[in-house]
Design a protein around this motif. Sequence first.
Motif, PDB file in Angstrom:
ATOM      1  N   ALA A   1       0.836  -1.204   0.000  1.00  0.00           N
ATOM      2  CA  ALA A   1       0.000   0.000   0.000  1.00  0.00           C
ATOM      3  C   ALA A   1       0.869   1.252   0.000  1.00  0.00           C
ATOM      4  N   SER A   2       1.970   1.220   0.754  1.00  0.00           N
ATOM      5  CA  SER A   2       2.889   2.362   0.774  1.00  0.00           C
ATOM      6  C   SER A   2       3.547   2.566  -0.582  1.00  0.00           C
ATOM      7  N   LEU A   3       3.965   1.485  -1.211  1.00  0.00           N
ATOM      8  CA  LEU A   3       4.636   1.573  -2.513  1.00  0.00           C
ATOM      9  C   LEU A   3       3.687   2.125  -3.580  1.00  0.00           C
TER      10      LEU A   3
ATOM     11  N   GLY B   1       2.831  11.280   0.868  1.00  0.00           N
ATOM     12  CA  GLY B   1       4.275  11.164   1.042  1.00  0.00           C
ATOM     13  C   GLY B   1       5.028  11.244  -0.268  1.00  0.00           C
ATOM     14  N   GLY B   2       4.490  10.627  -1.319  1.00  0.00           N
ATOM     15  CA  GLY B   2       5.134  10.695  -2.615  1.00  0.00           C
ATOM     16  C   GLY B   2       5.022  12.065  -3.247  1.00  0.00           C
ATOM     17  N   TYR B   3       3.920  12.759  -2.977  1.00  0.00           N
ATOM     18  CA  TYR B   3       3.683  14.077  -3.573  1.00  0.00           C
ATOM     19  C   TYR B   3       4.490  15.169  -2.884  1.00  0.00           C
ATOM     20  N   PHE B   4       4.463  15.160  -1.557  1.00  0.00           N
ATOM     21  CA  PHE B   4       5.186  16.190  -0.797  1.00  0.00           C
ATOM     22  C   PHE B   4       6.036  15.571   0.298  1.00  0.00           C
TER      23      PHE B   4
ATOM     24  N   ALA C   1      11.489   5.245  -1.244  1.00  0.00           N
ATOM     25  CA  ALA C   1      12.132   4.452  -2.295  1.00  0.00           C
ATOM     26  C   ALA C   1      11.365   4.568  -3.605  1.00  0.00           C
ATOM     27  N   THR C   2      10.035   4.452  -3.539  1.00  0.00           N
ATOM     28  CA  THR C   2       9.227   4.543  -4.757  1.00  0.00           C
ATOM     29  C   THR C   2       9.284   5.944  -5.351  1.00  0.00           C
TER      30      THR C   2
END
Length: 253
Positions: free
Chosen positions: A79-81, A150-153, A189-190
């Motif tokens: 789900a995090s990835l 988290g991936g966006y900001f 990481a992603t």
Amino acid sequence: MLQTIALLFAGVAAGALNAVGGGGKFIALPALVAAGLPPVAANASSTVALLPGALAGAWAYRGDIVQVGSPPRSALTVASLLGSAVGAALLLVLPAATFDAAVPWLLAFATVVLAFGRSLSRLLTAAIGRSVHLGAWGVLIGQFVLAGYGGYFGGAVGILMLALWNVGLGIDPAAGNSARIVQLAAIYATAAGFFLIASDVLSYPVQVAAVLVGAATGGFAGAHWARKLPAPVLRGIVLTTAVMMTVVYFARG
């Protein structure tokens, strides 16, 4: 040379803070902006630079990772990835202004939940007549949404995770710190993979490398230090970090 040394120390501080309670991006990002990187490039570069520190912290915690609700740990990581991939892709194709305006309110919400999570949980339990407890799908959907942020900001995504787990699962922030740093490593990481391929992070190799080396050192040392701290002290550090970041972001307007 002085700028590189300053970025190195900023990386150490950011990596250690991420390992102890979260918020390292709020040191790495301003440091990279001050070094001359455009804001969007600095945002992507800080994620790449903080990845080794998060991985180092996850390695230090590998022996005592707590269970987060009923989903398997592998499902939580997936789900995090996936969420991080969506968020990173949005950063590369959409303007950040609207989301940036929401960040102070997200931080304020997380701070309130961290400060009063136990009381809120008890009030909700009394109101509905049963304990508040997220099921497997609730945990995974919540993690996907937070990973997208988290991936966006990424600022304070670890604190938001602790807030969700505290209210929805009753996990103490100090106890959940090991799972937080592991999921943070998966998110970074992603997103870092996307940014290395599709952004201009590699246009600033010296600045990114300086923060990266410092964050790896600070992340590993900070994780070992955090494991030895009493739970009330660690909770205090996490809450203090959340309050400071909320104030800073509201002050920025």
